[in-house]
Scaffold this active site. Structure first.
Site, PDB file in Angstrom:
ATOM      1  N   LYS A   1      14.447  11.347  -2.501  1.00 52.77           N
ATOM      2  CA  LYS A   1      13.996  12.609  -3.083  1.00 52.77           C
ATOM      3  C   LYS A   1      13.472  12.326  -4.476  1.00 52.77           C
ATOM      4  O   LYS A   1      12.391  11.776  -4.636  1.00 52.77           O
ATOM      5  CB  LYS A   1      15.140  13.641  -3.095  1.00 52.77           C
TER       6      LYS A   1
ATOM      7  N   ASP B   1      26.714  14.067  -6.307  1.00 54.62           N
ATOM      8  CA  ASP B   1      25.579  13.850  -5.403  1.00 54.62           C
ATOM      9  C   ASP B   1      24.338  14.083  -6.264  1.00 54.62           C
ATOM     10  O   ASP B   1      23.952  15.222  -6.520  1.00 54.62           O
ATOM     11  CB  ASP B   1      25.616  14.811  -4.215  1.00 54.62           C
TER      12      ASP B   1
ATOM     13  N   PHE C   1      20.971  20.475  14.464  1.00 55.77           N
ATOM     14  CA  PHE C   1      19.634  20.935  14.075  1.00 55.77           C
ATOM     15  C   PHE C   1      18.605  19.812  14.237  1.00 55.77           C
ATOM     16  O   PHE C   1      17.430  20.057  14.410  1.00 55.77           O
ATOM     17  CB  PHE C   1      19.635  21.429  12.625  1.00 55.77           C
TER      18      PHE C   1
ATOM     19  N   ARG D   1      17.383  26.380   7.879  1.00 59.27           N
ATOM     20  CA  ARG D   1      18.589  26.148   7.078  1.00 59.27           C
ATOM     21  C   ARG D   1      19.479  27.387   7.214  1.00 59.27           C
ATOM     22  O   ARG D   1      19.736  28.092   6.241  1.00 59.27           O
ATOM     23  CB  ARG D   1      18.238  25.868   5.632  1.00 59.27           C
TER      24      ARG D   1
ATOM     25  N   TYR E   1      18.080 -13.532   0.456  1.00 59.16           N
ATOM     26  CA  TYR E   1      19.175 -12.815   1.103  1.00 59.16           C
ATOM     27  C   TYR E   1      20.195 -12.371   0.053  1.00 59.16           C
ATOM     28  O   TYR E   1      20.734 -11.268   0.106  1.00 59.16           O
ATOM     29  CB  TYR E   1      19.884 -13.699   2.147  1.00 59.16           C
TER      30      TYR E   1
ATOM     31  N   PHE F   1      26.887  20.300   2.280  1.00 58.80           N
ATOM     32  CA  PHE F   1      25.638  19.723   2.780  1.00 58.80           C
ATOM     33  C   PHE F   1      25.995  19.032   4.092  1.00 58.80           C
ATOM     34  O   PHE F   1      27.073  18.483   4.256  1.00 58.80           O
ATOM     35  CB  PHE F   1      24.953  18.762   1.786  1.00 58.80           C
ATOM     36  N   THR F   2      25.066  19.039   5.009  1.00 61.45           N
ATOM     37  CA  THR F   2      25.347  18.628   6.385  1.00 61.45           C
ATOM     38  C   THR F   2      25.917  17.217   6.484  1.00 61.45           C
ATOM     39  O   THR F   2      27.023  17.024   6.984  1.00 61.45           O
ATOM     40  CB  THR F   2      24.043  18.710   7.201  1.00 61.45           C
TER      41      THR F   2
HETATM   42  C1  LIG Z   1      21.732  16.744  -1.359  1.00 63.97           C
HETATM   43  C2  LIG Z   1      21.595  15.685  -0.311  1.00 63.97           C
HETATM   44  C3  LIG Z   1      20.495  15.667   0.562  1.00 63.97           C
HETATM   45  O1  LIG Z   1      19.538  16.610   0.445  1.00 63.97           O
HETATM   46  C4  LIG Z   1      20.407  14.646   1.542  1.00 63.97           C
HETATM   47  C5  LIG Z   1      19.347  14.579   2.481  1.00 63.97           C
HETATM   48  N1  LIG Z   1      18.458  15.544   2.519  1.00 63.97           N
HETATM   49  C6  LIG Z   1      17.479  15.743   3.378  1.00 63.97           C
HETATM   50  C7  LIG Z   1      17.288  14.917   4.655  1.00 63.97           C
HETATM   51  C8  LIG Z   1      18.157  15.648   5.651  1.00 63.97           C
HETATM   52  C9  LIG Z   1      19.499  15.365   5.694  1.00 63.97           C
HETATM   53  C10 LIG Z   1      20.349  16.210   6.404  1.00 63.97           C
HETATM   54  C11 LIG Z   1      19.861  17.320   7.018  1.00 63.97           C
HETATM   55  O2  LIG Z   1      20.666  18.262   7.530  1.00 63.97           O
HETATM   56  C12 LIG Z   1      18.527  17.542   7.019  1.00 63.97           C
HETATM   57  F1  LIG Z   1      18.091  18.543   7.749  1.00 63.97           F
HETATM   58  C13 LIG Z   1      17.676  16.746   6.305  1.00 63.97           C
HETATM   59  C14 LIG Z   1      16.691  16.971   3.195  1.00 63.97           C
HETATM   60  O3  LIG Z   1      15.704  17.155   3.891  1.00 63.97           O
HETATM   61  O4  LIG Z   1      17.095  17.798   2.318  1.00 63.97           O
HETATM   62  C15 LIG Z   1      21.450  13.678   1.594  1.00 63.97           C
HETATM   63  C16 LIG Z   1      21.463  12.570   2.612  1.00 63.97           C
HETATM   64  O5  LIG Z   1      20.505  11.622   2.230  1.00 63.97           O
HETATM   65  P1  LIG Z   1      19.671  10.767   3.295  1.00 63.97           P
HETATM   66  O6  LIG Z   1      18.804  11.735   4.036  1.00 63.97           O
HETATM   67  O7  LIG Z   1      18.904   9.793   2.430  1.00 63.97           O
HETATM   68  O8  LIG Z   1      20.671  10.106   4.191  1.00 63.97           O
HETATM   69  C17 LIG Z   1      22.504  13.747   0.704  1.00 63.97           C
HETATM   70  N2  LIG Z   1      22.562  14.727  -0.226  1.00 63.97           N
END
Ligand SMILES: CC1=C(O)/C(=C\N=C(/Cc2ccc(O)c(F)c2)C(=O)O)C(COP(=O)(O)O)=CN1
Length: 456
Positions: free
Chosen positions: A257, A214, A448, A381, A71, A123-124
């Site tokens: 990623k 980021d 979305f 997007r 833990y 970013f979303t």
């Molecule tokens: C540059 C950045 C990202 O690309 C990102 C994530 N990305 C995704 C998944 C995703 C996220 C948000 C959306 O509107 C989306 F439709 C798809 C993606 O496909 O691109 C995160 C967040 O990291 P988490 O996914 O590990 O929490 C933070 N920063």
């Protein structure tokens, strides 16, 4: 000039099921014309996202067997911490279950209601957590980033003049940090140059504003600096990644990623007091500071994945595959975002569907049509992703109305890319038959993901 191929061979495969066009027409209707709501078993080539879908190496799988599931004080945490220190320069880090968890904690720690957070395009999840903490996002990316046909080599760059205008308007004490993404996702995976990053570093130091990175796709950004920026051709991706990170004060990371894991992220920083405060908050939302919502085995796989992700041969092959698909579509005259990005090829739905007004959600309609044609799953997007202004409730209408063909790392072959290109070209040629969509169900936040639509 000799051809080259991926620096790996395949040891395990997952068999794919094929579907008929009738089955796909039924599936997309049941999914409310939202590719997020399809079952993966009904998808042939999955280009929805590069997040959490990459193939792990045998070394990473072996690392899963070395999970220290204590833990507190897991050995895997110390391995991950040391790896982040060595590869990314940050003195401290706390694991989180994924990137948006790090964004959640960081926003709560640094943003006070009424603050402004400038960043290189939204970013979303990043913007949402800034807003939930009471902040207002301000786009300070160069204008060219909003032009899908601009060939500017570093479209992810920050326009320093926009930062100067903001600090005139709101004073630096209301700007807790600049949010800098490397390889800007919503702009089409567009990199930031080291020169711009150095300018930004100076600006932040002068105005006593933190520079938060980021770093989700920092390895891909490093590759573009190596390829396009004077003085970096002979530097390794690993060295360029380290140089980028060392110019920033803190970072949020979705390890799903570049870092080649199926789950995981972290929040990293140099300031010991920020680290202490992050630890105090992580135990509330993610878990003890030595696991942050992850199993030990996940942290081990991440530490190993980080090192694999900054290898020149890995990144050359990864980016090379995206470029291959982009070049095929470009040669066929399919309108795509230029230059081709690091993690995806972005279709310009506005130019492919000029007869569908943005109010009728062209990118959403194009992604659905592509899936029906071939079982290739892509992501909207455009106006659906852009959502509504938190204050006015009005839709944002972004200049970039795109469909993202996102390439997972080490998963698909060139033959898969050929099938994708063929389908995109076919759908583009039949574009006149594609109709717009309207919302049937519109969620309050990040609409979305779970929104449902019907053809108009
Ligand atoms: C540059 C950045 C990202 O690309 C990102 C994530 N990305 C995704 C998944 C995703 C996220 C948000 C959306 O509107 C989306 F439709 C798809 C993606 O496909 O691109 C995160 C967040 O990291 P988490 O996914 O590990 O929490 C933070 N920063």
């Amino acid at each position: 000039h000799r051809s080259w191929a991926e620096p790996f061979k395949i040891k395990m495969v997952e068999l794919l099921k094929t579907t008929t066009i009738e089955e796909r027409q039924r599936a997309i209707a049941e999914a409310g014309y939202n590719t997020f709501l399809l079952r993966s078993e009904d998808v042939y080539i999955d280009l929805l996202t590069d997040s959490g879908v990459s193939a792990m190496s045998d070394r990473q799988w072996a690392g899963m067997m070395l999970g220290d599931e204590s833990y507190a004080g897991s050995a895997n945490f110390y391995h991950l911490e040391a790896t982040v220190r060595e590869c990314y320069s940050y003195a401290h880090m706390v694991p989180t279950h994924q990137g948006r968890a790090a964004e959640h904690i960081l926003s709560k720690l640094l943003i006070k209601p009424g603050d402004y957070v400038p960043g290189n395009m939204y970013f979303t999840t990043t913007r949402l957590h800034q807003e939930l903490a009471g902040g207002t996002f301000v786009d300070v990316i160069v204008d060219e980033a909003h032009d899908p046909q601009s060939e500017l080599p570093f479209k992810g760059n920050v326009d320093i003049a926009k930062l100067d205008a903001l600090v005139e308007r709101v004073d630096a004490k209301n700007i807790p940090y600049v949010s800098l993404a490397t390889c800007v996702n919503m702009a089409g995976g567009q990199p930031v140059s080291m020169a711009n990053l150095r300018e930004l570093r100076d600006w932040c130091t002068r105005h006593k504003v933190l520079l938060v990175h980021d770093m989700t796709r920092v390895a891909e950004n490093a590759w573009f600096i190596k390829q396009r920026e004077v003085g970096y051709a002979d530097k390794s991706v690993a060295a360029i990644v380290h140089e980028i990170c060392a110019l920033t004060d803190a970072a949020t990371m979705s390890a799903k990623k570049d870092a080649l894991v199926n789950i995981g992220g972290f929040l990293a920083m140099n300031d010991p007091d920020l680290y202490r405060r992050a630890c105090d908050m992580i135990v509330v939302y993610e878990g003890l500071h030595t696991y942050g919502g992850l199993a030990g085995r996940d942290m081990e796989a991440m530490a190993i994945g980080i090192r694999e992700s900054i290898d020149d041969n890995h990144i050359r092959a990864r980016i090379g595959q995206v470029e291959y698909l982009g070049a095929k579509l470009q040669a066929a005259g399919v309108p795509i975002v230029r230059p081709v990005g690091g993690h995806a090829v972005f279709l310009d739905a506005r130019r492919i569907l000029p007869h569908v007004a943005q109010e009728l959600l062209p990118a959403q309609a194009l992604a659905a049509a592509l899936y029906v044609d071939s079982g290739v799953r892509a992501m909207e997007r455009g106006v659906v992703s852009a959502g509504r202004d938190a204050k006015t409730g009005q839709n944002y209408y972004p200049k970039l109305e795109l469909v993202r063909l996102t390439i997972p790392r080490r998963v698909y072959t060139q033959a898969h890319m050929d099938v994708v290109a063929e389908s995109v070209i076919e759908v583009t040629e039949q574009a006149a038959s594609i109709r717009g969509l309207r919302f049937v169900y519109e969620p309050e936040q990040l609409r979305f993901f779970l929104g449902r639509f019907e053809p108009v």
